[in-house]
Structures are given as structure tokens and as C-alpha cells.
Motif scaffolding. Structure first.
Motif, mmCIF file in Angstrom:
data_model
loop_
_atom_site.group_PDB
_atom_site.id
_atom_site.type_symbol
_atom_site.label_atom_id
_atom_site.label_comp_id
_atom_site.label_asym_id
_atom_site.label_seq_id
_atom_site.Cartn_x
_atom_site.Cartn_y
_atom_site.Cartn_z
ATOM 1 N N ILE A 34 0.812 -1.223 0.000
ATOM 2 C CA ILE A 34 0.000 0.000 0.000
ATOM 3 C C ILE A 34 0.850 1.280 0.000
ATOM 4 O O ILE A 34 0.294 2.377 0.042
ATOM 5 C CB ILE A 34 -0.938 0.024 1.222
ATOM 6 C CG1 ILE A 34 -0.147 -0.095 2.523
ATOM 7 C CG2 ILE A 34 -1.983 -1.071 1.115
ATOM 8 C CD1 ILE A 34 -0.990 0.006 3.772
ATOM 9 N N GLU A 35 2.174 1.133 -0.088
ATOM 10 C CA GLU A 35 3.053 2.292 0.034
ATOM 11 C C GLU A 35 2.838 3.322 -1.067
ATOM 12 O O GLU A 35 3.017 4.527 -0.854
ATOM 13 C CB GLU A 35 4.525 1.850 0.034
ATOM 14 C CG GLU A 35 4.965 1.093 1.283
ATOM 15 C CD GLU A 35 4.516 -0.366 1.257
ATOM 16 O OE1 GLU A 35 4.047 -0.817 0.182
ATOM 17 O OE2 GLU A 35 4.654 -1.053 2.283
ATOM 18 N N LYS A 36 2.431 2.878 -2.262
ATOM 19 C CA LYS A 36 2.298 3.805 -3.388
ATOM 20 C C LYS A 36 0.850 4.023 -3.820
ATOM 21 O O LYS A 36 0.584 4.447 -4.951
ATOM 22 C CB LYS A 36 3.132 3.287 -4.572
ATOM 23 C CG LYS A 36 4.621 3.249 -4.289
ATOM 24 C CD LYS A 36 5.423 2.820 -5.493
ATOM 25 C CE LYS A 36 6.921 2.814 -5.182
ATOM 26 N NZ LYS A 36 7.729 2.409 -6.361
ATOM 27 N N PRO B 203 -3.914 6.333 -10.200
ATOM 28 C CA PRO B 203 -4.598 7.325 -11.040
ATOM 29 C C PRO B 203 -6.033 7.636 -10.633
ATOM 30 O O PRO B 203 -6.571 8.670 -11.016
ATOM 31 C CB PRO B 203 -4.548 6.688 -12.440
ATOM 32 C CG PRO B 203 -4.282 5.239 -12.214
ATOM 33 C CD PRO B 203 -3.454 5.168 -10.978
ATOM 34 N N LEU B 204 -6.652 6.761 -9.840
ATOM 35 C CA LEU B 204 -8.032 6.992 -9.419
ATOM 36 C C LEU B 204 -8.142 7.480 -7.976
ATOM 37 O O LEU B 204 -9.235 7.527 -7.426
ATOM 38 C CB LEU B 204 -8.850 5.696 -9.574
ATOM 39 C CG LEU B 204 -8.966 5.131 -10.997
ATOM 40 C CD1 LEU B 204 -9.796 3.840 -10.985
ATOM 41 C CD2 LEU B 204 -9.561 6.144 -11.952
ATOM 42 N N ILE B 205 -7.034 7.849 -7.360
ATOM 43 C CA ILE B 205 -7.057 8.213 -5.948
ATOM 44 C C ILE B 205 -7.767 9.547 -5.719
ATOM 45 O O ILE B 205 -8.345 9.779 -4.650
ATOM 46 C CB ILE B 205 -5.623 8.249 -5.360
ATOM 47 C CG1 ILE B 205 -5.658 8.293 -3.833
ATOM 48 C CG2 ILE B 205 -4.845 9.405 -5.928
ATOM 49 C CD1 ILE B 205 -6.260 7.086 -3.188
ATOM 50 N N CYS C 49 -12.081 4.170 -1.695
ATOM 51 C CA CYS C 49 -12.349 5.115 -2.785
ATOM 52 C C CYS C 49 -12.018 4.522 -4.145
ATOM 53 O O CYS C 49 -12.796 4.646 -5.104
ATOM 54 C CB CYS C 49 -11.562 6.405 -2.565
ATOM 55 S SG CYS C 49 -12.159 7.414 -1.196
ATOM 56 N N ILE C 50 -10.874 3.852 -4.249
ATOM 57 C CA ILE C 50 -10.469 3.267 -5.534
ATOM 58 C C ILE C 50 -11.383 2.111 -5.909
ATOM 59 O O ILE C 50 -11.810 1.973 -7.064
ATOM 60 C CB ILE C 50 -9.001 2.827 -5.481
ATOM 61 C CG1 ILE C 50 -8.098 4.035 -5.235
ATOM 62 C CG2 ILE C 50 -8.601 2.102 -6.765
ATOM 63 C CD1 ILE C 50 -6.649 3.681 -4.959
#
Length: 435
Positions: free
Chosen positions: A74-76, A81-83, A97-98
Motif C-alpha cells: 500500500i506504500e504507493k 490514477p483513481l485516488i 475510494c479506488i
């Protein structure tokens, strides 16, 4: 749902209706009454959760997503692109959210589940627009079940496998690994898709403590599995170690089946072995229903009130060589306390027999162990075998001997290949020299 001696905090949220309590979860009749007595509900779909402690934040009074398990890689996530505007949020909210964007806005359930499968070990349930979506990752790491009553008046999806107690009239079945289930009031439950399963990776701690003793996992009854775990461990220890005990006892509640299986098997090697069950009546003062939500609270209560361990069967353990069955050792506080009181009543020796493998990662034993000093963690890279680790831990605890279970022996007791159980990598390389 009946873990923690029935003292778990629970909450159900159905639209604007919130019901909560401490203790056993309400049955289906109670839930239906809650709904029937509130005619202003817009949706008849609710979300609920269990917690070892009461909610710490007001935001938990209204929840849209629930996790049972943990996240990986989960670090990145903040670069996804959908964050959107959630790049600085916590991991659960980023995942939510994603996942919602892919599932609802992009209408691509396969991509949504593939995203979850990359980052989730366990299952996740989300509520959106009066519907719930539940996904169990393709490894099947945590249990997920679905059920409907005969009248089809109530349907349930839950990360729990002992629901037959509070809901005896409902028919439950496992949600398969990699399956996404949708539930609403129009169609009830619907399987949206199934990802291919590549490798089953079950959490072994479900068999030790996480699951209620009446539960089943993959058709295996937890009570019988725990007895066999004790039986297999007794067979190994009696043949290949220098264990010297005359009786085995457990601390209530969950190690008792292991103790019964251990004792029954050990009698095959030592006919006079004493078949006991427990030496400690209760570790806590049960007049305080929340006392065992914190070891620190327990410790402070013992200091201030003098109420702590209350032993029974003293006449049976005096001068005896005792085997103390522990489900696991986390920080070592509980075990040290037990050994102190056993010494105080005059036992001959105390050998600590641990049903689980060395605990070095809080994810194995629930979220409530995160950020604690787990006693075996400090020896990573310093020991090459369980014999070495046992010696180090016994000195630290003040025990005469310590015997951890190994991954291969525990796997044999559970009846599942070690390949299909999830352990921290370093534990895989810690075995007994004699196997």
C-alpha cells in the motif's frame, strides 16, 4: 461473534438507525424488531461490526466500509490514477475510494476485484446507495459466509463462521475465495463474479483462537481441530524432546480443547499422566465486563485491588511437574503472571507448551496486537532452530522449559498443508532439529 468471552463490542447501522451493545450478538428476531419499529428507514440494508474495544472516534458511529484482515503493498497507493482527493487519507479510505470508483463509477467489477486482490488479505464489505458489496480475497485468508432464512425475510453476509448460534434458523454457506457478492432489498444476494483461485492461504490463527470454538472452517469443526492440534503436539514432544511433565493444564478459555487432546495423547506414553483441564478459574474479575479488553487495565486492577489469578485444584498441582498450555505467547505478560502464581503455590516445575508458532507479527493475532513488543520478535536472525528460541524465551519468562509449536507440526494438527497456511517467512525456517 461470541469471541472474547462474549464481551465484544458490536454495532449495527441500518440507514439512520443505530443499535449497539456489549456481549452476545442479537439474533435475527431482535434485528427484525429493530427494523419493524422504525418506519422512517429509507433502505433496509445495514452494516455492522464487532470490535474488541469501543469505538475511539465519532466517525465510527457511521461506517461505509469494514475490513477483516490486513492490507499489503500500500506504500504507493497515493500515486494511483483513481485516488483523486484521497491521496492523504488512511489506507482503508484509499482502498475504499479506488474500489468504489472501479466498481460503481467505472462499472468494472473485474478490475475492482483484481485491485482488491492485490492489496487485501481477508475480506472487505462496502455499503453504497442502499446496497452492500462483499469481497473475499482469492486466497481465502479469512472466512466469509452468507445466509438467508426460510422466509427470505433477512439475508446476512458476515466475516464470521459461528453464526448458527445467534441465527439457528438460517441456512449458511461459505462465500468462495475470489467471489464478489452484492446484496440489496430487491434481489437479495447475488454473486457478481469470481476470480480464479491460485493458492489457498488460510490464517492458521483462525484455528487457534480467532474463530469461536463452535465454528467450522472448510468443513472442519474448530473444537475437534484444536483437540487434534494438542494431540499431534503431545505426540511430537513426548518422542523427540526433553519434556518432563506429569500433568497438563490450560488457562481458560480457548486452549482447553488443545489441553484435552494433548493429555489424552500423552497418556499413551505416560499412563499415570493426569487428565486435567484448567488450573486458573479466571484471569480477570468478571464483574467488570470490559476488563479483558486491555492487559494494562488488568495489570493495574491487580495492583490496586489485589484481584487477579484465582487458582483451583491446588492440592493437585503442589509439587507436580506442570505443563502449562498456552494458545500463543505475545508480549509474555500473561505467561509471566501465570508462572509467578504457579510457583507461589509450590509446583515442582513449569513447562510452557505453546499451541501456536512463535508470534512475531501482530497481524497473526488480530489488530489489537499491533505496535506491541512481541516477545519472540527480538530474536529474528539470532536463532536457527526452535530449540534455541525455546531456551531464550524460557529464560525471559522464568519457565523451566518452553516448547513452541512449529509450522509443520501445527499444519499436521490442523490437517492442512503448510503450503496453504500463512506464516511470516522467518517462521518457515524455524523448525525443530528433530522432526
Amino acid at each position: 461473534m461470541l469471541q472474547h468471552r462474549g464481551k465484544a463490542y458490536w454495532k449495527i447501522i441500518i440507514d439512520n438507525l443505530v443499535s449497539s451493545g456489549i456481549g452476545s450478538f442479537p439474533g435475527d428476531g431482535s434485528i427484525l424488531k429493530l427494523v419493524d419499529n422504525n418506519s422512517n428507514l429509507q433502505h433496509m440494508v445495514g452494516l455492522g461490526y464487532l470490535s474488541k474495544r469501543t469505538p475511539r472516534f465519532k466517525s465510527m458511529n457511521k461506517v461505509n466500509v469494514i475490513l477483516d484482515g490486513f492490507f499489503v503493498d500500500i506504500e504507493k497507493l497515493h500515486l494511483h490514477p483513481l485516488i483523486g482527493n484521497s491521496s492523504s487519507a488512511d489506507s482503508l479510505y484509499k482502498i475504499y475510494c479506488i474500489f468504489k470508483m472501479l466498481l460503481i463509477d467505472k462499472e468494472n467489477p473485474e478490475k475492482a476485484c483484481e485491485f482488491l486482490d492485490r492489496h487485501l488479505r481477508g475480506n472487505l464489505t462496502m455499503m453504497y446507495d442502499g446496497k452492500t458489496y462483499s469481497y473475499r480475497d482469492s486466497t481465502g485468508f479469512k472466512p466469509l459466509v452468507s445466509g438467508t432464512d426460510k422466509n427470505k425475510s433477512i439475508s446476512i453476509i458476515a466475516s464470521e463462521n459461528s453464526l448458527r448460534i445467534p441465527f439457528p434458523k438460517m441456512n449458511f454457506q461459505d462465500v468462495g475465495p475470489g467471489q464478489l457478492i452484492k446484496m440489496d432489498t430487491e434481489i437479495g444476494q447475488e454473486k457478481i463474479l469470481s476470480l480464479p483461485t491460485t493458492r489457498t492461504m488460510i490464517d492458521p490463527f483462525e484455528f487457534i483462537r480467532e474463530s469461536h470454538v463452535t465454528a467450522t472452517i472448510g468443513g472442519k469443526g474448530i473444537y475437534e481441530v484444536r483437540k487434534k492440534i494438542g494431540k499431534v503436539q503431545a505426540d511430537f514432544l513426548s518422542r523427540y524432546t526433553d519434556i518432563d511433565i506429569e500433568a497438563a493444564y490450560a488457562e481458560p478459555d480457548y486452549p482447553r480443547p488443545m489441553t484435552l487432546g494433548f493429555s489424552a495423547e500423552y497418556r499413551n506414553h505416560l499412563p499415570k499422566f493426569d487428565l486435567g483441564e484448567a488450573i486458573i478459574n479466571d484471569r480477570y474479575d468478571d464483574s467488570d465486563r470490559m476488563i479483558d479488553f486491555s492487559e494494562n487495565i488488568s495489570k493495574n486492577k491487580m495492583i490496586t485491588s489485589g484481584k487477579s489469578l484465582k487458582y483451583i485444584l491446588k492440592h493437585k498441582i503442589s509439587q507436580k511437574k506442570i505443563g502449562l498450555i498456552q494458545g500463543t505467547i505475545q508480549t509474555g505478560i500473561t505467561t509471566k503472571e501465570s508462572i509467578y502464581y504457579l510457583r507461589k503455590v509450590g509446583v515442582g516445575s513449569v513447562s510452557v507448551i505453546v499451541s501456536y508458532v512463535p508470534t512475531v507479527d501482530g497481524r497473526q493475532v488480530g489488530l489489537y496486537t499491533q505496535n506491541r513488543e512481541l516477545i519472540a520478535h527480538k530474536y529474528i536472525g539470532q536463532v536457527a532452530s526452535l530449540e534455541e528460541l525455546n531456551t531464550r524465551i524460557s529464560k525471559e519468562l522464568g519457565a523451566d522449559k518452553v516448547f513452541y509449536n512449529s509450522p509443520s507440526i501445527l499444519s499436521k494438527g490442523i490437517g492442512i498443508s503448510e503450503y496453504n497456511l500463512w506464516f511470516p517467512e522467518w517462521v518457515r525456517f524455524l523448525e525443530y532439529n528433530k522432526r
